[in-house]
Design an enzyme around this catalytic site. Sequence first.
Site, PDB file in Angstrom:
ATOM      1  N   GLY A  72     -13.831  18.428  52.040  1.00 21.37           N
ATOM      2  CA  GLY A  72     -13.246  17.757  53.198  1.00 21.37           C
ATOM      3  C   GLY A  72     -14.125  18.007  54.246  1.00 21.37           C
ATOM      4  O   GLY A  72     -14.364  17.161  55.183  1.00 21.37           O
ATOM      5  N   ALA A  73     -15.134  18.952  54.450  1.00 18.87           N
ATOM      6  CA  ALA A  73     -16.167  18.850  55.387  1.00 18.87           C
ATOM      7  C   ALA A  73     -16.997  17.835  55.595  1.00 18.87           C
ATOM      8  O   ALA A  73     -17.583  17.273  56.575  1.00 18.87           O
ATOM      9  CB  ALA A  73     -16.865  20.271  55.277  1.00 18.87           C
ATOM     10  N   GLY A 113      -4.403  31.981  89.141  1.00 19.14           N
ATOM     11  CA  GLY A 113      -3.307  30.944  89.228  1.00 19.14           C
ATOM     12  C   GLY A 113      -3.862  29.562  89.116  1.00 19.14           C
ATOM     13  O   GLY A 113      -4.442  29.076  88.032  1.00 19.14           O
ATOM     14  N   GLY A 114      -3.437  28.483  90.133  1.00 17.13           N
ATOM     15  CA  GLY A 114      -3.805  27.074  90.193  1.00 17.13           C
ATOM     16  C   GLY A 114      -5.496  27.085  90.063  1.00 17.13           C
ATOM     17  O   GLY A 114      -5.843  25.972  89.557  1.00 17.13           O
TER      18      GLY A 114
HETATM   19  C1  HXC Z   1      -3.150  34.216 100.514  1.00 22.05           C
HETATM   20  C2  HXC Z   1      -4.787  35.112  99.712  1.00 22.05           C
HETATM   21  C3  HXC Z   1      -4.589  34.947  98.365  1.00 22.05           C
HETATM   22  C4  HXC Z   1      -3.538  34.166  98.144  1.00 22.05           C
HETATM   23  C5  HXC Z   1      -6.237  36.565  98.326  1.00 22.05           C
HETATM   24  N1  HXC Z   1      -6.091  36.364  99.631  1.00 22.05           N
HETATM   25  N2  HXC Z   1      -5.424  35.575  97.441  1.00 22.05           N
HETATM   26  N3  HXC Z   1      -4.267  34.924 100.522  1.00 22.05           N
HETATM   27  N4  HXC Z   1      -2.727  33.795  99.415  1.00 22.05           N
HETATM   28  N5  HXC Z   1      -3.079  33.935  96.895  1.00 22.05           N
HETATM   29  C6  HXC Z   1      -6.645  36.870 100.709  1.00 22.05           C
HETATM   30  C7  HXC Z   1      -6.464  38.309 100.825  1.00 22.05           C
HETATM   31  O1  HXC Z   1      -5.270  38.690 101.623  1.00 22.05           O
HETATM   32  C8  HXC Z   1      -7.936  38.906 101.563  1.00 22.05           C
HETATM   33  O2  HXC Z   1      -7.628  38.591 102.966  1.00 22.05           O
HETATM   34  C9  HXC Z   1      -8.768  37.895 101.170  1.00 22.05           C
HETATM   35  O3  HXC Z   1      -8.003  36.698 100.524  1.00 22.05           O
HETATM   36  C10 HXC Z   1      -9.747  38.263  99.737  1.00 22.05           C
HETATM   37  O4  HXC Z   1      -8.725  39.036  99.055  1.00 22.05           O
HETATM   38  P1  HXC Z   1      -8.922  40.221  98.279  1.00 22.05           P
HETATM   39  O5  HXC Z   1      -7.899  40.634  97.710  1.00 22.05           O
HETATM   40  O6  HXC Z   1      -9.331  41.310  99.484  1.00 22.05           O
HETATM   41  O7  HXC Z   1     -10.389  40.058  97.543  1.00 22.05           O
HETATM   42  P2  HXC Z   1     -10.459  40.665  95.875  1.00 22.05           P
HETATM   43  O8  HXC Z   1     -10.178  42.114  96.031  1.00 22.05           O
HETATM   44  O9  HXC Z   1     -11.738  40.253  95.584  1.00 22.05           O
HETATM   45  O10 HXC Z   1      -9.468  40.044  95.133  1.00 22.05           O
HETATM   46  C11 HXC Z   1      -9.310  38.580  94.849  1.00 22.05           C
HETATM   47  C12 HXC Z   1      -8.270  38.200  93.951  1.00 22.05           C
HETATM   48  C13 HXC Z   1      -6.753  38.791  94.572  1.00 22.05           C
HETATM   49  C14 HXC Z   1      -8.312  38.686  92.711  1.00 22.05           C
HETATM   50  C15 HXC Z   1      -8.175  36.551  93.973  1.00 22.05           C
HETATM   51  O11 HXC Z   1      -7.075  38.422  95.761  1.00 22.05           O
HETATM   52  C16 HXC Z   1      -5.628  38.531  94.011  1.00 22.05           C
HETATM   53  O12 HXC Z   1      -5.206  38.628  92.783  1.00 22.05           O
HETATM   54  N6  HXC Z   1      -4.952  37.633  94.851  1.00 22.05           N
HETATM   55  C17 HXC Z   1      -3.794  36.896  94.121  1.00 22.05           C
HETATM   56  C18 HXC Z   1      -3.857  36.018  93.094  1.00 22.05           C
HETATM   57  C19 HXC Z   1      -2.481  35.314  92.675  1.00 22.05           C
HETATM   58  O13 HXC Z   1      -1.585  35.924  92.381  1.00 22.05           O
HETATM   59  N7  HXC Z   1      -2.274  34.137  93.321  1.00 22.05           N
HETATM   60  C20 HXC Z   1      -1.361  33.411  93.110  1.00 22.05           C
HETATM   61  C21 HXC Z   1      -1.363  32.576  91.856  1.00 22.05           C
HETATM   62  S1  HXC Z   1       0.044  31.558  91.655  1.00 22.05           S
HETATM   63  P3  HXC Z   1      -8.395  39.124 104.082  1.00 22.05           P
HETATM   64  O14 HXC Z   1      -7.681  38.681 105.398  1.00 22.05           O
HETATM   65  O15 HXC Z   1      -8.268  40.722 103.903  1.00 22.05           O
HETATM   66  O16 HXC Z   1      -9.534  38.771 104.082  1.00 22.05           O
HETATM   67  C22 HXC Z   1      -0.583  30.090  91.647  1.00 22.05           C
HETATM   68  C23 HXC Z   1       0.436  29.023  91.166  1.00 22.05           C
HETATM   69  C24 HXC Z   1      -0.226  27.701  90.709  1.00 22.05           C
HETATM   70  O17 HXC Z   1      -1.758  29.629  91.776  1.00 22.05           O
HETATM   71  C25 HXC Z   1       0.607  26.901  89.897  1.00 22.05           C
HETATM   72  C26 HXC Z   1       0.029  27.155  88.614  1.00 22.05           C
HETATM   73  C27 HXC Z   1       0.543  26.564  87.272  1.00 22.05           C
END
Ligand code: HXC
Length: 510
Positions: free
Chosen positions: A404-405, A169-170
């Site tokens: 051109g290059a 994401g961000g």
């Molecule tokens: C809150 C989060 C989080 C999130 C991870 N955690 N991502 N908490 N918000 N976005 C927390 C988990 O709950 C977990 O908590 C700890 O962080 C570790 O995560 P795991 O999943 O256990 O780790 P891992 O297996 O290594 O996977 C990491 C990851 C996955 C690939 C980043 O967590 C994931 O896919 N997260 C979501 C990614 C996502 O879709 N984010 C939103 C993007 S939208 P605990 O308590 O168990 O330690 C965005 C919009 C921005 O960003 C604008 C863009 C233009």
Amino acid sequence: MKEIIRQLEERRAVARLGGGERRIDAQHSKGKLTARERISLLLDEGSFEEFDMFVEHDCYDFGMEGQKVPGDGVVTGWGTVNGRPVYLFAKDFTVMGGSLSRNHAKKINKVQDMALKMGAPIIGLFDAGGARIQEGVDALGGYGEVFSRNVLASGVIPQISVIMGPCAGGDVYSPAMTDFIFMVKDTSYMFVTGPDVVKTVTNEEVTSEELGGASVHSTKSSVADGAFENDVVAMGQVRRLIDYLPSSNRSDVPERPFFDDQDRVEPSLDTLIPSNPNMPYDMKELVLKLIDEGDFFEIQESFAKNIITGFGRIEGRTVGFVANQPMTLAGVLDSDASRKAARFVRFCDCFDIPIVTLVDVPGFLPGTSQEYGGLIKHGAKLLYAYAEATVPKITVITRKAYGGAYVVMASTHLRGDVNYAWPTAEVAVMGAKGAVEIIHRKDINDEVRIAEHTAEYEDRFLNPFKAAERGYIDEVIMPHNTRPRIARALAVLRDKELENPWKKHDNIPL
Ligand code: HXC
């Protein structure tokens, strides 16, 4: 008083622990360092000044009021790299996966604003899962605030991102707007959404590594500018890069003592070009022999290897090098090479880093795959970048400069300041075979006539002298003298003044 100091120390100790011992151990077991360990490797010892250590989130949804951690998943502040100030933020994966809340964003915004005001580089260490899901639009808005500051700082201060864990994401979009992105092999990933969502939406099964690992982004997508073995190497290399860069567009390129001979001649360069014009040679050898102590920081080393980009120093001052690489695809310009070099040229121009261009290019790569992929626009990016650049531009044609290059590769026609050629240079619209087959088509079946035409063409065009007669080449130089000639040219161009016409901003073909 003593009690207050004790309380402060206690609060600091809690903050320093981030998400706690268990999560720190988990971080280490994955081969990753913590945010604070990374910072201590990146900055000069004892130079880190931390800000906002006690900031917490203010979210009350989903039971978040019971999950407050001082620092809120990001460590921010400033310190020095070899004595020069840099601002930084490091995502703490042990705190809710380093995810970004509204207050976490405000911490980043503070160092972004300060870096811009002070004119110092900003470095982001990313190990984070994007927007904090529990915060909803507050987190999205927080990213918007980070992004808009990334854009305002672009071209004013160097912005460097290092991807050191799974980032989504961000936490991939903000790096994408910075000048350089580096990744750590095997432990870092970048994707807009991870493998689970990919499976749900497209039914495609893919691992994190296949989707967004360091190898994907440094060799295929070109999102990353380099990939390092581990966290320790990555921090060391970022320190090395910082040493090459000016602190801002208001400061001069850093100058440091050099231990190389100023007037070093390199007799081996006189035999670098093979006698067979179709034989490759390693252009990197030339780059390394030109620069101080052979110390070269290559950008996008593993992508579009037909062009080399990177930083070196001549007489202690930073120079950006762009060089066709005959070892890969004969050094041809294709879409990837054009994009790669264009971005590098524009970075150098933003920060007043002189550009040395080494040319051996048989032309643009023809064919449907390139045309369908938009070669015209991608090639135009490089042309545009060189033409708009006002920094000192020095060009050396070592062998082929065709079509051109020839024009694109920092020719005199694009306001190249000093254009040299080696005696082996061939400046022409195309190679002899192609040219003769077009302009003497009627003789195509007459081998003797074709041989005569070819010899005539080679004699007339496959040398630097036609271009030198016209003044398009300033001088034909001895290969062994290339370093002193470039050094003298750079010295005289140090006070170059050139401005483009006023505009709000340009409209480079994207
Ligand atoms: C809150 C989060 C989080 C999130 C991870 N955690 N991502 N908490 N918000 N976005 C927390 C988990 O709950 C977990 O908590 C700890 O962080 C570790 O995560 P795991 O999943 O256990 O780790 P891992 O297996 O290594 O996977 C990491 C990851 C996955 C690939 C980043 O967590 C994931 O896919 N997260 C979501 C990614 C996502 O879709 N984010 C939103 C993007 S939208 P605990 O308590 O168990 O330690 C965005 C919009 C921005 O960003 C604008 C863009 C233009």
